[in-house]
Design a protein around this motif. Structure first.
Motif, PDB file in Angstrom:
ATOM      1  N   UNK A  38      17.805  19.070 -18.133  1.00 50.72           N
ATOM      2  CA  UNK A  38      18.911  17.863 -18.417  1.00 50.72           C
ATOM      3  C   UNK A  38      18.669  16.812 -17.340  1.00 50.72           C
ATOM      4  N   UNK A  39      17.450  16.841 -16.882  1.00 50.53           N
ATOM      5  CA  UNK A  39      17.298  15.785 -15.549  1.00 50.53           C
ATOM      6  C   UNK A  39      16.417  14.670 -15.942  1.00 50.53           C
ATOM      7  N   UNK A  40      15.645  14.774 -17.033  1.00 51.41           N
ATOM      8  CA  UNK A  40      14.857  13.451 -17.792  1.00 51.41           C
ATOM      9  C   UNK A  40      15.152  13.295 -19.076  1.00 51.41           C
ATOM     10  N   UNK A  41      15.049  11.905 -19.202  1.00 45.94           N
ATOM     11  CA  UNK A  41      15.259  11.523 -20.931  1.00 45.94           C
ATOM     12  C   UNK A  41      13.964  10.980 -21.215  1.00 45.94           C
ATOM     13  N   UNK A  42      13.402  11.587 -22.264  1.00 45.13           N
ATOM     14  CA  UNK A  42      11.801  11.182 -22.590  1.00 45.13           C
ATOM     15  C   UNK A  42      11.941   9.682 -23.117  1.00 45.13           C
ATOM     16  N   UNK A  43      10.904   8.844 -22.459  1.00 43.97           N
ATOM     17  CA  UNK A  43      10.921   7.315 -23.080  1.00 43.97           C
ATOM     18  C   UNK A  43      10.600   7.228 -24.428  1.00 43.97           C
ATOM     19  N   UNK A  44      10.592   6.133 -24.966  1.00 44.32           N
ATOM     20  CA  UNK A  44       9.950   6.040 -26.277  1.00 44.32           C
ATOM     21  C   UNK A  44       8.760   5.911 -26.655  1.00 44.32           C
TER      22      UNK A  44
ATOM     23  N   UNK B 215       0.868  -1.116   0.088  1.00 42.66           N
ATOM     24  CA  UNK B 215       0.002  -0.019  -0.073  1.00 42.66           C
ATOM     25  C   UNK B 215       0.682   1.304  -0.078  1.00 42.66           C
ATOM     26  N   UNK B 216       1.882   1.085   0.705  1.00 40.52           N
ATOM     27  CA  UNK B 216       2.907   2.284   0.757  1.00 40.52           C
ATOM     28  C   UNK B 216       3.511   2.800  -0.421  1.00 40.52           C
ATOM     29  N   UNK B 217       3.546   1.835  -1.503  1.00 42.80           N
ATOM     30  CA  UNK B 217       3.986   2.198  -2.853  1.00 42.80           C
ATOM     31  C   UNK B 217       3.152   2.154  -4.111  1.00 42.80           C
ATOM     32  N   UNK B 218       1.987   2.205  -3.713  1.00 48.64           N
ATOM     33  CA  UNK B 218       0.964   2.538  -4.734  1.00 48.64           C
ATOM     34  C   UNK B 218       0.976   3.826  -5.316  1.00 48.64           C
ATOM     35  N   UNK B 219       1.015   4.092  -6.478  1.00 47.20           N
ATOM     36  CA  UNK B 219       0.927   5.613  -6.987  1.00 47.20           C
ATOM     37  C   UNK B 219       1.020   5.547  -8.677  1.00 47.20           C
ATOM     38  N   UNK B 220       0.749   6.677  -8.958  1.00 44.19           N
ATOM     39  CA  UNK B 220       0.545   6.619 -10.650  1.00 44.19           C
ATOM     40  C   UNK B 220       1.822   7.567 -10.763  1.00 44.19           C
ATOM     41  N   UNK B 221       2.804   6.900 -11.463  1.00 40.54           N
ATOM     42  CA  UNK B 221       4.279   7.615 -11.830  1.00 40.54           C
ATOM     43  C   UNK B 221       4.035   8.509 -13.015  1.00 40.54           C
ATOM     44  N   UNK B 222       4.649   9.742 -12.944  1.00 41.27           N
ATOM     45  CA  UNK B 222       4.440  11.032 -13.699  1.00 41.27           C
ATOM     46  C   UNK B 222       5.677  11.024 -14.631  1.00 41.27           C
ATOM     47  N   UNK B 223       6.845  10.773 -13.904  1.00 38.77           N
ATOM     48  CA  UNK B 223       8.191  10.753 -14.495  1.00 38.77           C
ATOM     49  C   UNK B 223       9.134  10.176 -13.714  1.00 38.77           C
ATOM     50  N   UNK B 224      10.050   9.379 -14.270  1.00 41.94           N
ATOM     51  CA  UNK B 224      10.983   8.508 -13.537  1.00 41.94           C
ATOM     52  C   UNK B 224      12.289   9.127 -13.832  1.00 41.94           C
ATOM     53  N   UNK B 225      13.113   9.705 -13.033  1.00 42.87           N
ATOM     54  CA  UNK B 225      14.280  10.281 -13.413  1.00 42.87           C
ATOM     55  C   UNK B 225      15.477   9.348 -13.321  1.00 42.87           C
ATOM     56  N   UNK B 226      15.483   8.375 -12.087  1.00 43.54           N
ATOM     57  CA  UNK B 226      16.538   7.527 -12.105  1.00 43.54           C
ATOM     58  C   UNK B 226      17.392   8.091 -11.178  1.00 43.54           C
ATOM     59  N   UNK B 227      18.756   7.987 -11.352  1.00 37.17           N
ATOM     60  CA  UNK B 227      19.787   8.270 -10.491  1.00 37.17           C
ATOM     61  C   UNK B 227      20.213   9.880 -10.942  1.00 37.17           C
ATOM     62  N   UNK B 228      19.828  10.830 -10.077  1.00 36.30           N
ATOM     63  CA  UNK B 228      20.021  12.037 -10.114  1.00 36.30           C
ATOM     64  C   UNK B 228      20.985  12.750  -9.011  1.00 36.30           C
ATOM     65  N   UNK B 229      21.549  13.627  -9.295  1.00 35.19           N
ATOM     66  CA  UNK B 229      22.408  14.295  -8.546  1.00 35.19           C
ATOM     67  C   UNK B 229      21.715  14.857  -7.528  1.00 35.19           C
ATOM     68  N   UNK B 230      22.150  14.504  -5.949  1.00 35.73           N
ATOM     69  CA  UNK B 230      21.386  14.977  -4.811  1.00 35.73           C
ATOM     70  C   UNK B 230      21.274  16.718  -4.743  1.00 35.73           C
ATOM     71  N   UNK B 231      22.209  17.165  -5.192  1.00 33.39           N
ATOM     72  CA  UNK B 231      22.267  18.552  -5.311  1.00 33.39           C
ATOM     73  C   UNK B 231      21.320  19.493  -6.151  1.00 33.39           C
ATOM     74  N   UNK B 232      20.311  18.578  -7.116  1.00 33.63           N
ATOM     75  CA  UNK B 232      19.392  19.001  -8.009  1.00 33.63           C
ATOM     76  C   UNK B 232      17.955  18.753  -7.541  1.00 33.63           C
ATOM     77  N   UNK B 233      17.856  18.210  -6.439  1.00 36.67           N
ATOM     78  CA  UNK B 233      16.653  17.843  -5.873  1.00 36.67           C
ATOM     79  C   UNK B 233      15.646  18.940  -5.808  1.00 36.67           C
ATOM     80  N   UNK B 234      16.425  20.032  -5.279  1.00 38.83           N
ATOM     81  CA  UNK B 234      15.301  21.505  -5.451  1.00 38.83           C
ATOM     82  C   UNK B 234      14.543  21.709  -6.560  1.00 38.83           C
ATOM     83  N   UNK B 235      15.807  21.695  -7.684  1.00 42.45           N
ATOM     84  CA  UNK B 235      15.049  22.065  -9.023  1.00 42.45           C
ATOM     85  C   UNK B 235      13.952  20.981  -9.519  1.00 42.45           C
TER      86      UNK B 235
END
Length: 181
Positions: free
Chosen positions: A118-124, A42-62
């Motif tokens: 530069x934080x997301x690569x569109x899916x095919x 139940x704690x992991x049920x959601x509708x994903x909008x965008x999966x970023x994957x491994x992202x620099x921690x210092x860019x979380x605010x962006x």
């Protein structure tokens, strides 16, 4: 100093009553009887909008800023309904009908903002409104009757940190933003 990265995604959390209904349905369908199967908790049920994957921690605010701007742009309530159950090679999901395309509009706007940073690569393939309910190693080819959840209207979007653990990923909410806020 090393470049710290965090595994991130943006999603629509579900209202508590919807989560309870999905959990009841998962239990009734007995998905766990399939070989190598694991229910999405139940704690992991959601509708994903965008999966970023491994992202620099210092860019979380962006990322939070982009999510907030996209969420404020939602002018009408998002309404989702369960359409059908579908399996891929590794997951069972509930496909959702997106009334008026508003969830898709939010996802597209968010993805465009993140891509510009530069934080997301569109899916095919195009974004698909869905709720992953079941994970497995070997596709069980189940045909459950999907639950009738009625009209599902998320009120917020959230940035999650996906922490990989031996028993599966744990999703930690980094920040939530109100839709249309």
């Amino acid at each position: 100093m090393r470049d710290e990265r965090v595994r991130l995604f943006c999603a629509l959390p579900l209202p508590a009553d919807v989560v309870e209904s999905v959990v009841r349905w998962q239990e009734e369908e007995e998905f766990s009887g399939a070989t190598g199967a694991r229910l999405v908790g139940p704690e992991n049920l959601h509708v994903t909008l965008a999966f970023l994957g491994r992202t620099p921690a210092d860019r979380v605010t962006e990322v939070v800023d982009a999510l907030g701007k996209a969420a404020r742009g939602v002018e009408e309530r998002i309404v989702l309904r369960v359409r059908e159950y579908r399996e891929t090679r590794s997951v069972g999901m509930l496909l959702l009908e997106d009334e008026g395309g508003r969830a898709a509009g939010l996802a597209g706007g968010l993805q465009a903002r993140l891509e510009a940073l530069g934080l997301y690569r569109p899916e095919k393939r195009p974004w698909l409104a869905h709720l992953t309910v079941f994970r497995f190693r070997a596709r069980p080819r189940l045909h459950p009757v999907p639950p009738d959840l009625g009209r599902v209207s998320p009120s917020e979007a959230a940035l999650y940190h996906s922490v990989l653990r031996p028993g599966g990923a744990q999703y930690v909410t980094v920040e939530s933003v109100v839709l249309g806020g």
